[in-house]
Scaffold this active site. Sequence first.
Site, PDB file in Angstrom:
ATOM      1  N   ASP A 178     -12.113  -9.274   4.312  1.00 30.09           N
ATOM      2  CA  ASP A 178     -13.363  -9.284   3.539  1.00 30.09           C
ATOM      3  C   ASP A 178     -13.946 -10.691   3.558  1.00 30.09           C
ATOM      4  O   ASP A 178     -15.151 -10.885   3.722  1.00 30.09           O
ATOM      5  CB  ASP A 178     -13.125  -8.861   2.078  1.00 30.09           C
ATOM      6  CG  ASP A 178     -13.488  -7.394   1.844  1.00 30.09           C
ATOM      7  OD1 ASP A 178     -13.283  -6.581   2.769  1.00 30.09           O
ATOM      8  OD2 ASP A 178     -13.968  -7.058   0.745  1.00 30.09           O
TER       9      ASP A 178
ATOM     10  N   ASP B 215      -2.567 -18.596   1.153  1.00 28.59           N
ATOM     11  CA  ASP B 215      -3.522 -19.340   0.316  1.00 28.59           C
ATOM     12  C   ASP B 215      -4.216 -20.422   1.150  1.00 28.59           C
ATOM     13  O   ASP B 215      -5.427 -20.629   1.065  1.00 28.59           O
ATOM     14  CB  ASP B 215      -2.848 -19.931  -0.943  1.00 28.59           C
ATOM     15  CG  ASP B 215      -1.508 -20.572  -0.680  1.00 28.59           C
ATOM     16  OD1 ASP B 215      -0.989 -20.482   0.460  1.00 28.59           O
ATOM     17  OD2 ASP B 215      -0.944 -21.184  -1.616  1.00 28.59           O
TER      18      ASP B 215
ATOM     19  N   LYS C  87       3.442 -15.646   3.113  1.00 31.09           N
ATOM     20  CA  LYS C  87       3.673 -16.413   1.886  1.00 31.09           C
ATOM     21  C   LYS C  87       5.189 -16.646   1.806  1.00 31.09           C
ATOM     22  O   LYS C  87       5.862 -16.268   0.845  1.00 31.09           O
ATOM     23  CB  LYS C  87       3.137 -15.607   0.688  1.00 31.09           C
ATOM     24  CG  LYS C  87       3.140 -16.330  -0.637  1.00 31.09           C
ATOM     25  CD  LYS C  87       2.112 -17.438  -0.743  1.00 31.09           C
ATOM     26  CE  LYS C  87       2.284 -18.198  -2.049  1.00 31.09           C
ATOM     27  NZ  LYS C  87       1.480 -19.428  -2.105  1.00 31.09           N
TER      28      LYS C  87
ATOM     29  N   TYR D 162       0.819  -1.208   0.000  1.00 26.32           N
ATOM     30  CA  TYR D 162       0.000   0.000   0.000  1.00 26.32           C
ATOM     31  C   TYR D 162       0.853   1.259   0.000  1.00 26.32           C
ATOM     32  O   TYR D 162       0.438   2.291  -0.515  1.00 26.32           O
ATOM     33  CB  TYR D 162      -0.919   0.031   1.235  1.00 26.32           C
ATOM     34  CG  TYR D 162      -2.193  -0.739   1.068  1.00 26.32           C
ATOM     35  CD1 TYR D 162      -2.179  -2.116   0.888  1.00 26.32           C
ATOM     36  CD2 TYR D 162      -3.422  -0.093   1.102  1.00 26.32           C
ATOM     37  CE1 TYR D 162      -3.355  -2.820   0.752  1.00 26.32           C
ATOM     38  CE2 TYR D 162      -4.606  -0.794   0.969  1.00 26.32           C
ATOM     39  CZ  TYR D 162      -4.571  -2.154   0.792  1.00 26.32           C
ATOM     40  OH  TYR D 162      -5.747  -2.850   0.655  1.00 26.32           O
TER      41      TYR D 162
ATOM     42  N   ASP E  47      -6.145  -7.224   4.114  1.00 25.68           N
ATOM     43  CA  ASP E  47      -7.263  -6.597   3.401  1.00 25.68           C
ATOM     44  C   ASP E  47      -8.166  -7.678   2.818  1.00 25.68           C
ATOM     45  O   ASP E  47      -9.388  -7.674   2.982  1.00 25.68           O
ATOM     46  CB  ASP E  47      -6.723  -5.691   2.290  1.00 25.68           C
ATOM     47  CG  ASP E  47      -7.842  -5.081   1.462  1.00 25.68           C
ATOM     48  OD1 ASP E  47      -8.814  -4.598   2.064  1.00 25.68           O
ATOM     49  OD2 ASP E  47      -7.743  -5.111   0.220  1.00 25.68           O
TER      50      ASP E  47
HETATM   51  C1  IPM Z   1     -10.335  -1.543   3.786  1.00 24.65           C
HETATM   52  C2  IPM Z   1     -10.599  -0.960   2.428  1.00 24.65           C
HETATM   53  C3  IPM Z   1      -9.449  -0.039   2.051  1.00 24.65           C
HETATM   54  C4  IPM Z   1      -8.190  -0.876   1.980  1.00 24.65           C
HETATM   55  C5  IPM Z   1      -9.647   0.734   0.756  1.00 24.65           C
HETATM   56  C6  IPM Z   1     -10.949   1.508   0.745  1.00 24.65           C
HETATM   57  C7  IPM Z   1      -8.485   1.657   0.470  1.00 24.65           C
HETATM   58  O1  IPM Z   1     -10.795  -1.947   1.480  1.00 24.65           O
HETATM   59  O2  IPM Z   1     -10.271  -0.768   4.758  1.00 24.65           O
HETATM   60  O3  IPM Z   1     -10.202  -2.762   3.885  1.00 24.65           O
HETATM   61  O4  IPM Z   1      -7.884  -1.473   0.937  1.00 24.65           O
HETATM   62  O5  IPM Z   1      -7.482  -0.935   2.996  1.00 24.65           O
HETATM   63 MN    MN Z   2     -10.680  -3.969   2.259  1.00 22.05          MN
END
Ligand code: IPM
Ligand code: MN
Length: 352
Positions: free
Chosen positions: A247, A219, A187, A142, A243
């Site tokens: 999710d 993975d 990894k 990032y 990240d």
């Molecule tokens: C998160 C989001 C952010 C990230 C984006 C919006 C930049 O997906 O907080 O997980 O990738 O960190």
């Molecule tokens: Mn995210």
Amino acid sequence: MKLHLAVLPGDGIGPEIMEQGLAVCQAVCDKFGHELTYKYAICGADAIDKVGDPFPEETFQTCMEADAVLFASVGDPKFDNNPNAKVRPEQGLLAMRKRLGLYANVRPVETFDCLVHKSPLKDELVRGADFICIRELTGGMYFGEKLEGTDVAFDTNKYTRPEVERILHVAYQYALQRKKHVTVVDKANVLASSRLWRAVAQEVAKEYPEVTTDYMYVDNAAMRMIQEPKFFDVMVTENTFGDILTDEGSCITGSMGLLPSASTGEHTPVFEPIHGSWPQAKGLNIANPLAQILSVAMLFEYFNLKEEGKLIREAVNASLDQNVRTPEIQVEGGAKYGTKEVGQWIVDYIKK
Ligand code: IPM
Ligand code: MN
């Protein structure tokens, strides 16, 4: 105590869920005799439209002067569909993380029994799953060196030993309060940065002999989270892997609208829902305010105000049990509650 917040509603559904989060925060402060003050600040697409910068200097100052930041969400489709946009709302979030030194992002994956049926996974796999992901938030790809050419582009996944050490300590501190099990996700079979992570983790692990540590390739971790989410207690990983895995984690529980997060580090801590700005729902009073409200619970807990956090969690659970739910989790034939109504119900519960 005196609590002074920076309030950053951002874009999309942000302002609506923030209104409810703040109302809950105020109700808890009134009940427990805390003095709450706050100051609004702009960020994201809203700030780009107003001043051309998704994290303006004034917003940074407002954050620095606060005890904590309550953040909602940023993002607007008008930027997503334009690859040439020079500034993007998400850059505001990254700037906030970097400038506040928020290297530790704590994302709980907590399941609610009454929502287990909403999960894409089988009931017996999900029920009782409860882990946290500690995501490193200010390093890696990032923020590493980048090149963006028309024929070649790269992002650098750079980590230093101190960056890895400090986030591992955060993970172990959480583990000591939980089931004493850390899974280091990397990894290391391919990436040099991951081999540094693993080497440092093997050293740090020795300082916590009461904690069980295991190492898992990312993975494999992605697979294990679906096969056996209850395996995990504290997962710790670098920025990009974190990240993606968080999710995935949010999906396990059945609704993204339920998970809060905390980002802490060198300066003011930030509390925010893990979901995005859901622009399509803006102004419709349908967004679930619970992740924002639970972020307020995490905020109180950060200041060691455990009773305050507990009351919010109890109120949230009661609202779910009594089917006071926004449309995406409402049971068939159940009454319709909007963002405001759910928030108000929780405020009333707290005031009782
Ligand atoms: C998160 C989001 C952010 C990230 C984006 C919006 C930049 O997906 O907080 O997980 O990738 O960190
Ligand atoms: Mn995210």
